[in-house]
Design an enzyme around this catalytic site. Structure first.
Site, PDB file in Angstrom:
ATOM      1  N   ARG A 222       0.831  -1.211   0.000  1.00  0.00           N
ATOM      2  CA  ARG A 222       0.000   0.000   0.000  1.00  0.00           C
ATOM      3  C   ARG A 222       0.861   1.254   0.000  1.00  0.00           C
ATOM      4  O   ARG A 222       0.540   2.235  -0.688  1.00  0.00           O
ATOM      5  CB  ARG A 222      -0.930  -0.010   1.208  1.00  0.00           C
ATOM      6  CG  ARG A 222      -1.741   1.278   1.383  1.00  0.00           C
ATOM      7  CD  ARG A 222      -2.723   1.154   2.522  1.00  0.00           C
ATOM      8  NE  ARG A 222      -3.360   2.421   2.826  1.00  0.00           N
ATOM      9  CZ  ARG A 222      -2.955   3.264   3.777  1.00  0.00           C
ATOM     10  NH1 ARG A 222      -1.899   2.960   4.530  1.00  0.00           N
ATOM     11  NH2 ARG A 222      -3.592   4.398   3.998  1.00  0.00           N
TER      12      ARG A 222
ATOM     13  N   SER B 265     -11.259   1.278  12.532  1.00  0.00           N
ATOM     14  CA  SER B 265     -11.035   2.695  12.245  1.00  0.00           C
ATOM     15  C   SER B 265     -11.322   3.566  13.454  1.00  0.00           C
ATOM     16  O   SER B 265     -10.835   4.693  13.552  1.00  0.00           O
ATOM     17  CB  SER B 265     -11.918   3.135  11.070  1.00  0.00           C
ATOM     18  OG  SER B 265     -13.297   2.981  11.396  1.00  0.00           O
TER      19      SER B 265
ATOM     20  N   GLY C 267     -10.677  -5.460  12.840  1.00  0.00           N
ATOM     21  CA  GLY C 267     -10.085  -4.711  13.935  1.00  0.00           C
ATOM     22  C   GLY C 267      -8.995  -3.771  13.448  1.00  0.00           C
ATOM     23  O   GLY C 267      -8.673  -3.706  12.261  1.00  0.00           O
TER      24      GLY C 267
ATOM     25  N   HIS D  70     -26.174 -19.558  10.911  1.00  0.00           N
ATOM     26  CA  HIS D  70     -25.890 -20.973  11.133  1.00  0.00           C
ATOM     27  C   HIS D  70     -26.988 -21.885  10.587  1.00  0.00           C
ATOM     28  O   HIS D  70     -26.836 -23.106  10.584  1.00  0.00           O
ATOM     29  CB  HIS D  70     -25.692 -21.243  12.625  1.00  0.00           C
ATOM     30  CG  HIS D  70     -24.656 -22.295  12.909  1.00  0.00           C
ATOM     31  ND1 HIS D  70     -24.081 -23.060  11.925  1.00  0.00           N
ATOM     32  CD2 HIS D  70     -24.104 -22.718  14.077  1.00  0.00           C
ATOM     33  CE1 HIS D  70     -23.212 -23.895  12.449  1.00  0.00           C
ATOM     34  NE2 HIS D  70     -23.202 -23.714  13.764  1.00  0.00           N
TER      35      HIS D  70
ATOM     36  N   ASP E 139     -22.246 -23.533   7.662  1.00  0.00           N
ATOM     37  CA  ASP E 139     -21.609 -24.321   8.722  1.00  0.00           C
ATOM     38  C   ASP E 139     -20.230 -23.751   9.033  1.00  0.00           C
ATOM     39  O   ASP E 139     -19.680 -22.940   8.280  1.00  0.00           O
ATOM     40  CB  ASP E 139     -21.508 -25.796   8.325  1.00  0.00           C
ATOM     41  CG  ASP E 139     -20.782 -26.001   7.005  1.00  0.00           C
ATOM     42  OD1 ASP E 139     -19.657 -25.494   6.865  1.00  0.00           O
ATOM     43  OD2 ASP E 139     -21.336 -26.668   6.114  1.00  0.00           O
TER      44      ASP E 139
END
Length: 482
Positions: free
Chosen positions: A291, A403, A424, A452, A456
């Site tokens: 980046r 952020s 995170g 669910h 799975d």
């Protein structure tokens, strides 16, 4: 002479018949002073006859029209009036902005369909307006030539009329767009409008700014690449974002509305879904380096390059292998629909609350395309101008809680989608490489939630591992990019 008298008698009777016919077809008629008029509906002859001139009420003093709130789609039946752009007595033209309303999904600017004068506003600010009910009363403008004799009214050629319209045409733009242009010293005449009839939209102003040299001030490269060293832990003092509200000793009750009302509806439905959670740790050391190399190139194109375009593209490549995660289920979970497009939503924290616009068709977008679209959505979101199209149609969602500063989260699925991920913050943490050597690693934690009933644990784990491999080894994405 007899023939002449007969012709005069026939003409007088014909004129009366025409007058009567004209009178019968014009409802709500007013009688004015006697005048001579030529009924142009009969080209075979021209006849002038003294009679009482006829005129409709609408042409005489204008007709008051109830301008109703039309259906704005997505099943929205009520909106909150957030801002009035007009007041009683103001003159408006077609496509002029009347007000801005906010539904539980988006903010929408309502424009006029008539030329005229505002006679009545039906709502105050923050009132609830309903689809199909009047917003304002507009007195439509009277025709300027309605009181003139038809015989004496000169015909205007098509060429002259067109020339006058072009010469006198004014730039079409809402007050908010004009204000944005004025704040940035932009002449609206220099901006090409992409809206209906050449109307200039806020996106046109933002795009014009991006194309101008120096329109976006570049940050100092040294500050970005070499951030100052963090303060010692013991000296770190939490900074309050805002002053705490002054306690007045009185409780206050107010209705839940706008985006907060949408959150009530969505989260109530979401918590009926049995959630399955899965967490993992991602080493973004190589992606951080990549980046930094690409940021100057993106900046030269006028685009801010964050990590999110890489996260979205890696997710899209993973969804190609696990299409069930890009699906939706009906309310009773009896049918599942596999979505062809990867419309990946991005949870944004704004002054109006949580909104989730989405980037359309990520599967056919490049990293730069995704970054460009994210820049557009963020700019519109910051000024509450996201459209209903931007906020609907999502198939998969990522929430960048990092952020703000979070590390882990338990994201809640947005029905009818079946999966969501929470990202995170990226932290520098010591880790061991394959040789057993300690190195500085850029670590990010991801928390997944899946429905669910149809997903799975093994499927979610395999998808996460594939997504992780793309981000930890960005060069791998080149092999699967299309």
């Amino acid at each position: 002479m007899a023939a002449v008298r007969m012709l005069r008698t026939w003409s007088r009777n014909a004129g009366k018949l025409i007058c009567v016919r004209y009178f019968q077809t014009c409802g709500n008629v007013h009688v004015l002073k006697p005048n001579y008029v030529c009924f142009f509906g009969y080209p075979s002859f021209k006849y002038s006859h003294p009679h009482h001139f006829l005129k409709t009420t609408a042409a005489l003093r204008g007709q008051v029209v109830q301008f109703k709130l039309s259906d704005i789609g997505e099943g929205i039946r009520e909106v909150t009036v957030k801002e009035w752009y007009v007041k009683e007595g103001d003159t408006v033209s077609q496509f002029d902005s009347i007000c801005e309303v906010q539904s539980d999904k988006a903010s929408v600017t309502i424009t006029s369909r008539y030329d005229g004068v505002i006679k009545k506003l039906y709502y105050n600010l923050d009132d609830i307006a309903y689809v199909g009910k009047p917003l304002v009363d507009i007195e439509t403008e009277a025709l300027k030539d309605s009181e003139e004799d038809v015989v004496e009214t000169p015909a205007v050629s098509h060429d002259e009329h067109t020339h006058q319209e072009i010469k006198g045409r004014k730039t079409l733009a809402t007050p908010a767009v004009r204000r944005l242009a004025m704040e940035n010293n932009i002449k609206l005449s220099e901006v090409v409008g992409s809206g209906k009839d050449g109307r200039i939209l806020k996106e046109d102003i933002l795009n014009y700014l991006e194309k101008q040299t120096g329109a976006i001030l570049p940050p100092s490269p040294k500050v970005e690449i070499m951030p100052p060293p963090p303060k010692p832990k013991d000296m770190t003092v939490p900074i309050l974002v805002s002053k705490p509200p002054v306690f007045t000793g009185k409780d206050k009750t107010e209705p839940i509305k706008g985006f907060q009302k949408a959150m009530v509806k969505t989260m109530s439905a979401a918590l009926k879904i049995p959630h399955f959670g899965y967490c993992d740790e991602i080493d973004l050391t190589e992606l951080v380096k990549l980046r930094e190399e690409l940021k100057p190139i993106a900046f030269a194109r006028g685009i801010k390059l964050s990590f999110m375009p890489f996260f979205l593209k890696a997710a899209s490549l993973g969804l190609l292998q696990f299409p069930i995660l890009n699906a939706s289920v009906d309310e009773n979970c009896q049918n599942i629909t596999y979505k062809a497009s990867h419309n990946i939503g991005i949870a944004m924290d704004t002054e109006q609350g949580l909104i989730v616009p989405n980037v359309k068709n990520v599967q056919i977008c490049s990293i730069f395309d995704i970054a460009t679209e994210l820049n557009r959505l963020q700019k519109l979101g910051s000024v509450s101008q996201l459209s209903t199209t931007d906020l609907t149609g999502g198939t998969f969602t990522l929430s960048n809680i990092g952020s703000i500063g979070g590390t882990f989260a338990k994201p809640v699925i947005m029905p009818p989608e079946v999966a969501i991920g929470a990202l995170g913050s990226i932290k520098a943490i010591p880790r061991f490489n394959q040789k057993g050597e300690v190195y500085k690693a850029q670590i990010m934690n991801v928390s997944w939630s899946a429905d669910h009933r149809v997903i799975d644990g093994a499927t979610m784990s395999r998808f996460s591992n594939l997504w992780k491999s793309y981000l930890e080894n960005p060069a791998f994405m080149l092999l699967d990019l299309k």
